[in-house]
Design a protein around this motif. Sequence first.
Motif: not given
Length: 242
Positions: A28-36, A59-61
């Motif tokens: 989930l953390l990776g998905a948030g970072v990927w989105g940015l 997602c990062i939070v």
Amino acid sequence: MADGCCANCSKVMLFIFNSIFFLAGLGLLGAGVWGLVDPSLRNLLLLDLSFFNSVAIMCIVAGSLVIIVSFLGCCGAIMENKCMLITFAVCQFLIFGLMLSAGIVGLVYKDRVVTELTAAMATVVDGSEKFEDRSTDFQTSMTNLQTIFKCCGYSSYNNWRSPGAVTSCDCSGESTADAATYCDATTPAYYRSCQSLFTDYMYWGVQTAAIIVMSLSSIPLIGFFMTLCLVNGISKNDVGPV
């Protein structure tokens, strides 16, 4: 110590579960970072699409919280601490509800992708303002997106005052097969607009993310029931035989 087959089994399973839960948090953390940081998504975010920016940060939070909760559950299982385990169970149930809700909202409101995108491009779509008249950041984002999706302009290449002078609209390096599909070999410039390509990509991204989140919501629910079983075994051991 916790007695009983259910409690002992739950204790072992909690270790395995928390490992999976920890990896899910990393995902989930990776998905948030990927989105940015993904070129396609990052450039869309630069076009003032605050909705997607907020989702990526959430997602990062959420991923960070999942990692912390999994650590709490692991410690609670090792120490057989009822307070930590109950706290862990409550967190698991809340995370299950939040993940399921987030997935449902993502599927139901995926049309907002088109709304946000259209709103950001409104002044260009109606022809009242050319790309050259927009901010430097906007132009940089558009040229990067055009390079990625191999297109020119949003609704039309005429969104640019001089599309022939825009490097990202140049398709002279394309193969013959590609040129026949979306490249005007005589100009040479991409003659397909980016609107449908942008929206299709974002529809796919939001729908995929929503389905993944809903699928992963089963993990904290399983952990919730295993934790309750372990707490029940510890409580029986505290009371002792009657």
